[in-house]
Write a protein that holds these residues in place. Structure first.
Motif, PDB file in Angstrom:
ATOM      1  N   ALA A 196       0.822  -1.199   0.000  1.00  0.00           N
ATOM      2  CA  ALA A 196       0.000   0.000   0.000  1.00  0.00           C
ATOM      3  C   ALA A 196       0.856   1.249   0.000  1.00  0.00           C
ATOM      4  O   ALA A 196       0.564   2.228  -0.691  1.00  0.00           O
ATOM      5  CB  ALA A 196      -0.930   0.001   1.219  1.00  0.00           C
ATOM      6  N   VAL A 197       1.924   1.239   0.791  1.00  0.00           N
ATOM      7  CA  VAL A 197       2.825   2.401   0.833  1.00  0.00           C
ATOM      8  C   VAL A 197       3.406   2.651  -0.556  1.00  0.00           C
ATOM      9  O   VAL A 197       3.432   3.789  -1.054  1.00  0.00           O
ATOM     10  CB  VAL A 197       3.954   2.174   1.859  1.00  0.00           C
ATOM     11  N   ALA A 198       3.854   1.573  -1.219  1.00  0.00           N
ATOM     12  CA  ALA A 198       4.429   1.716  -2.552  1.00  0.00           C
ATOM     13  C   ALA A 198       3.395   2.232  -3.543  1.00  0.00           C
ATOM     14  O   ALA A 198       3.688   3.105  -4.368  1.00  0.00           O
ATOM     15  CB  ALA A 198       4.984   0.377  -3.020  1.00  0.00           C
ATOM     16  N   GLU A 199       2.189   1.721  -3.450  1.00  0.00           N
ATOM     17  CA  GLU A 199       1.142   2.152  -4.362  1.00  0.00           C
ATOM     18  C   GLU A 199       0.767   3.610  -4.116  1.00  0.00           C
ATOM     19  O   GLU A 199       0.576   4.386  -5.060  1.00  0.00           O
ATOM     20  CB  GLU A 199      -0.101   1.264  -4.194  1.00  0.00           C
ATOM     21  N   LEU A 200       0.646   3.982  -2.855  1.00  0.00           N
ATOM     22  CA  LEU A 200       0.248   5.355  -2.536  1.00  0.00           C
ATOM     23  C   LEU A 200       1.346   6.350  -2.880  1.00  0.00           C
ATOM     24  O   LEU A 200       1.074   7.491  -3.274  1.00  0.00           O
ATOM     25  CB  LEU A 200      -0.139   5.464  -1.063  1.00  0.00           C
ATOM     26  N   LEU A 201       2.610   5.934  -2.731  1.00  0.00           N
ATOM     27  CA  LEU A 201       3.710   6.821  -3.108  1.00  0.00           C
ATOM     28  C   LEU A 201       3.679   7.106  -4.608  1.00  0.00           C
ATOM     29  O   LEU A 201       4.033   8.198  -5.058  1.00  0.00           O
ATOM     30  CB  LEU A 201       5.055   6.202  -2.718  1.00  0.00           C
ATOM     31  N   ARG A 202       3.206   6.104  -5.376  1.00  0.00           N
ATOM     32  CA  ARG A 202       3.146   6.286  -6.830  1.00  0.00           C
ATOM     33  C   ARG A 202       2.172   7.396  -7.206  1.00  0.00           C
ATOM     34  O   ARG A 202       2.425   8.172  -8.130  1.00  0.00           O
ATOM     35  CB  ARG A 202       2.728   4.971  -7.497  1.00  0.00           C
ATOM     36  N   VAL A 203       1.052   7.466  -6.505  1.00  0.00           N
ATOM     37  CA  VAL A 203       0.030   8.458  -6.857  1.00  0.00           C
ATOM     38  C   VAL A 203       0.057   9.678  -5.951  1.00  0.00           C
ATOM     39  O   VAL A 203      -0.654  10.650  -6.195  1.00  0.00           O
ATOM     40  CB  VAL A 203      -1.386   7.830  -6.802  1.00  0.00           C
ATOM     41  N   SER A 204       0.880   9.637  -4.891  1.00  0.00           N
ATOM     42  CA  SER A 204       0.832  10.710  -3.891  1.00  0.00           C
ATOM     43  C   SER A 204       1.174  12.096  -4.414  1.00  0.00           C
ATOM     44  O   SER A 204       0.621  13.079  -3.919  1.00  0.00           O
ATOM     45  CB  SER A 204       1.719  10.375  -2.695  1.00  0.00           C
ATOM     46  N   PRO A 205       2.069  12.260  -5.403  1.00  0.00           N
ATOM     47  CA  PRO A 205       2.321  13.627  -5.882  1.00  0.00           C
ATOM     48  C   PRO A 205       1.039  14.326  -6.321  1.00  0.00           C
ATOM     49  O   PRO A 205       0.816  15.487  -5.986  1.00  0.00           O
ATOM     50  CB  PRO A 205       3.292  13.413  -7.046  1.00  0.00           C
ATOM     51  N   VAL A 206       0.178  13.609  -7.060  1.00  0.00           N
ATOM     52  CA  VAL A 206      -1.085  14.200  -7.499  1.00  0.00           C
ATOM     53  C   VAL A 206      -2.075  14.261  -6.346  1.00  0.00           C
ATOM     54  O   VAL A 206      -2.730  15.291  -6.116  1.00  0.00           O
ATOM     55  CB  VAL A 206      -1.683  13.387  -8.668  1.00  0.00           C
ATOM     56  N   ALA A 207      -2.197  13.155  -5.590  1.00  0.00           N
ATOM     57  CA  ALA A 207      -3.166  13.110  -4.496  1.00  0.00           C
ATOM     58  C   ALA A 207      -2.843  14.138  -3.424  1.00  0.00           C
ATOM     59  O   ALA A 207      -3.735  14.853  -2.927  1.00  0.00           O
ATOM     60  CB  ALA A 207      -3.203  11.704  -3.894  1.00  0.00           C
ATOM     61  N   ASP A 208      -1.579  14.254  -3.051  1.00  0.00           N
ATOM     62  CA  ASP A 208      -1.203  15.218  -2.015  1.00  0.00           C
ATOM     63  C   ASP A 208      -1.367  16.651  -2.497  1.00  0.00           C
ATOM     64  O   ASP A 208      -1.791  17.541  -1.739  1.00  0.00           O
ATOM     65  CB  ASP A 208       0.244  14.980  -1.575  1.00  0.00           C
TER      66      ASP A 208
ATOM     67  N   GLN B 244      -9.068  14.780 -14.547  1.00  0.00           N
ATOM     68  CA  GLN B 244      -7.882  14.034 -14.953  1.00  0.00           C
ATOM     69  C   GLN B 244      -6.649  14.880 -14.715  1.00  0.00           C
ATOM     70  O   GLN B 244      -6.633  16.080 -14.967  1.00  0.00           O
ATOM     71  CB  GLN B 244      -7.956  13.641 -16.425  1.00  0.00           C
ATOM     72  N   ARG B 245      -5.598  14.211 -14.213  1.00  0.00           N
ATOM     73  CA  ARG B 245      -4.340  14.907 -13.954  1.00  0.00           C
ATOM     74  C   ARG B 245      -3.201  13.886 -13.990  1.00  0.00           C
ATOM     75  O   ARG B 245      -3.278  12.843 -13.326  1.00  0.00           O
ATOM     76  CB  ARG B 245      -4.389  15.594 -12.583  1.00  0.00           C
ATOM     77  N   ALA B 246      -2.179  14.161 -14.786  1.00  0.00           N
ATOM     78  CA  ALA B 246      -0.972  13.330 -14.855  1.00  0.00           C
ATOM     79  C   ALA B 246      -1.279  11.858 -15.115  1.00  0.00           C
ATOM     80  O   ALA B 246      -0.678  10.963 -14.510  1.00  0.00           O
ATOM     81  CB  ALA B 246      -0.170  13.480 -13.568  1.00  0.00           C
ATOM     82  N   GLY B 247      -2.244  11.584 -15.983  1.00  0.00           N
ATOM     83  CA  GLY B 247      -2.578  10.205 -16.338  1.00  0.00           C
ATOM     84  C   GLY B 247      -3.488   9.506 -15.349  1.00  0.00           C
ATOM     85  O   GLY B 247      -3.794   8.322 -15.525  1.00  0.00           O
ATOM     86  N   LEU B 248      -3.924  10.200 -14.305  1.00  0.00           N
ATOM     87  CA  LEU B 248      -4.820   9.617 -13.298  1.00  0.00           C
ATOM     88  C   LEU B 248      -6.228  10.183 -13.472  1.00  0.00           C
ATOM     89  O   LEU B 248      -6.405  11.376 -13.717  1.00  0.00           O
ATOM     90  CB  LEU B 248      -4.324   9.928 -11.889  1.00  0.00           C
ATOM     91  N   ARG B 249      -7.218   9.302 -13.342  1.00  0.00           N
ATOM     92  CA  ARG B 249      -8.622   9.723 -13.368  1.00  0.00           C
ATOM     93  C   ARG B 249      -9.103   9.840 -11.928  1.00  0.00           C
ATOM     94  O   ARG B 249      -9.009   8.884 -11.158  1.00  0.00           O
ATOM     95  CB  ARG B 249      -9.478   8.710 -14.137  1.00  0.00           C
TER      96      ARG B 249
END
Length: 486
Positions: free
Chosen positions: A22-34, A101-106
């Motif tokens: 989960a940490v690895a997955e969240l770090l992947r999306v965290s720049p946009v999410a944070d 949409q932002r940086a390839g994330l929906r």
């Protein structure tokens, strides 16, 4: 169904590994999410990653679609993301959801909900909530009732979803009767998650599904169709299908499946048609090359639904189901229409059901090249799926018989390949087109051209390709026989 117990120490160790995922997955999306979280905080609002996104992160399978909840109403959400999001859509606005949409994330951002149902209407009445806890309580299952607050990454799990992920159990945050009473579709969703995640449904929820199955009648066909499609496309559709039958849910929208339990398959006396069908679905899944082939899976599920209506017992005591493929195709078309499947998908599934028995008898040496051409022509672009469905339908435990059927089908495929190398089997068409027919017969466009075209196609199937002179001679012979020319 086995009872669900508390997690053991070994489960806790596995959960730690899941948390690392989960940490690895969240770090992947965290720049946009944070970044998004900071924008909401600066505007005086909360933002939380929630639901399936948190669950999938814990399972190490987070995708590119992220779900958020917030105390901001849709208008305020739009103001916060305007100029930041690369694109914005408002198709879910009536349910409090704004998409971006932002940086390839929906991203889907939904206002806290405290929606209620009047126990009669088919759709929820959306009422905005005021807190994260209230929002999580109204969610379907505990594994979907967890949140990660942004940007500080605070984890909220008021209903034990983390423990339920460890125990691999599907449980409701409130009592099952209350949860399923709010939205009966959740019963079908429980079976869908069992198929997708490989989790067991908690005994209390399983019991309520059986007791409340009739409540599914309140749900629109389209919502049922969408959940069922996801179930059938799950990693383990057999578990989901068994849940539907065992709880009585299948009887509400797919009674043909339950009806198969009453019939005995004459090709496999050791199991009834219901068990045979589940095995065929399982076999079909194993033949898939990339992702879920819903058309193949649905055809496998429905291929024998005509047997209950065609069952007959002969004077020698043998059971037969003559023409069950014809009846099954008709039932399949009617059922998929009732479930609001698109016509194109329904037509393909129905055609596979109608064709699934065509192969039997090939091993007796009765097929001419003409029969092979017709097999290919009738299947059309469904031929690769028909190959897989026919092979999947072999579930006999008799190894000699199974080996013979496999060898026969190998021979048929080799024969198709040989004829295809000599002829254009992918597009079996007459040797003369409509323009040539009109020119030779001196007729305008109309029914005569269609009849002539159909006749030439039949000759093409019977004899294989004809050269130009032979095709013209056959057309003139037919026209004279029809009294069109002297």
């Amino acid at each position: 169904m086995s009872e669900v117990s508390a997690p053991h120490a070994a489960d806790r160790r596995e959960l730690t590994a899941a948390q690392r995922n989960a940490v690895a997955e969240l770090l992947r999306v965290s720049p946009v999410a944070d970044e998004l979280g900071r924008r909401f905080v600066r505007a005086g609002h909360e933002l939380h990653l929630v639901g399936g996104s948190v669950r999938d992160a814990l399972l190490g399978r987070l995708g590119d679609d992220l779900d958020f909840c917030t105390d901001a109403h849709p208008d305020e959400t739009l103001r916060i993301i305007k100029g930041w999001a690369e694109s914005i859509w408002e198709t879910g606005r009536e349910f409090g959801t704004i998409g971006a949409q932002r940086a390839g994330l929906r991203l889907e951002i939904t206002t806290f909900r405290a929606e209620s149902y009047d126990q009669v209407s088919r759709n929820p009445v959306v009422v905005y909530g005021t807190s994260l806890e209230e929002d999580l309580k109204r969610r379907d299952f505990t594994v979907n009732a967890m949140a990660v607050s942004l940007p500080e990454h605070r984890f909220t799990d008021p209903h034990g979803g983390l423990d339920d992920i460890s125990a691999k159990v599907i449980r409701t945050p409130s009592t099952p009767r209350e949860s399923f009473g709010d939205d009966p579709l959740r019963m079908l969703r429980a079976a869908r998650f069992a198929a997708q995640l490989g989790f067991a449904v908690h005994p209390d929820a399983h019991r309520a599904m059986g007791e409340m199955s009739a409540d599914l009648d309140r749900i629109t066909a389209e919502r049922i169709r969408d959940e069922f499609t996801k179930l059938l496309c799950g990693a383990d559709p057999i578990t989901g299908l068994r849940l539907l039958v065992d709880t009585g849910l299948a009887e509400r929208f797919l009674p043909e499946l339950t009806g198969l339990k009453l019939e005995i398959d004459e090709h496999a006396q050791h199991k009834d048609v219901y068990e045979h069908t589940l095995t065929v679905v399982e076999n079909a899944v194993s033949f898939e090359e990339e992702g879920c082939d819903f058309i193949l899976r649905m055809a496998a599920l429905m291929h024998d639904v005509g047997k209950p209506a065609t069952k007959a017992v002969g004077s020698d005591g043998r059971v037969s189901f003559h023409h069950h493929e014809v009846v099954g195709a008709r039932l399949t078309k009617a059922r998929m229409k009732a479930m609001r499947y698109p016509k194109e998908i329904t037509a393909k599934v129905t055609a596979l059901v109608a064709l699934h028995l065509r192969f039997y008898g090939y091993g007796r040496g009765e097929w001419t090249d003409s029969a092979v051409r017709r097999y290919v022509a009738d299947a059309g672009d469904l031929l690769p799926r028909l190959h897989k469905l026919t092979r999947s339908d072999c579930t006999t435990r008799n190894r000699r018989k199974a080996a013979q059927l496999a060898a026969d089908y190998d021979a048929l495929e080799d024969r198709i390949a040989r004829i295809a190398a000599e002829e254009d089997l992918a597009r079996v068409r007459p040797d003369l087109d409509g323009n040539a027919i009109m020119e030779l017969l001196g007729v305008p466009p109309g029914p005569v051209v269609g009849r002539a075209w159909k006749h030439l196609k039949e000759q093409r199937l019977e004899q294989g390709p004809l050269d130009r002179d032979a095709a013209e001679a056959e057309l003139l012979r037919w026209a004279r026989a029809e009294g069109l020319i002297s």
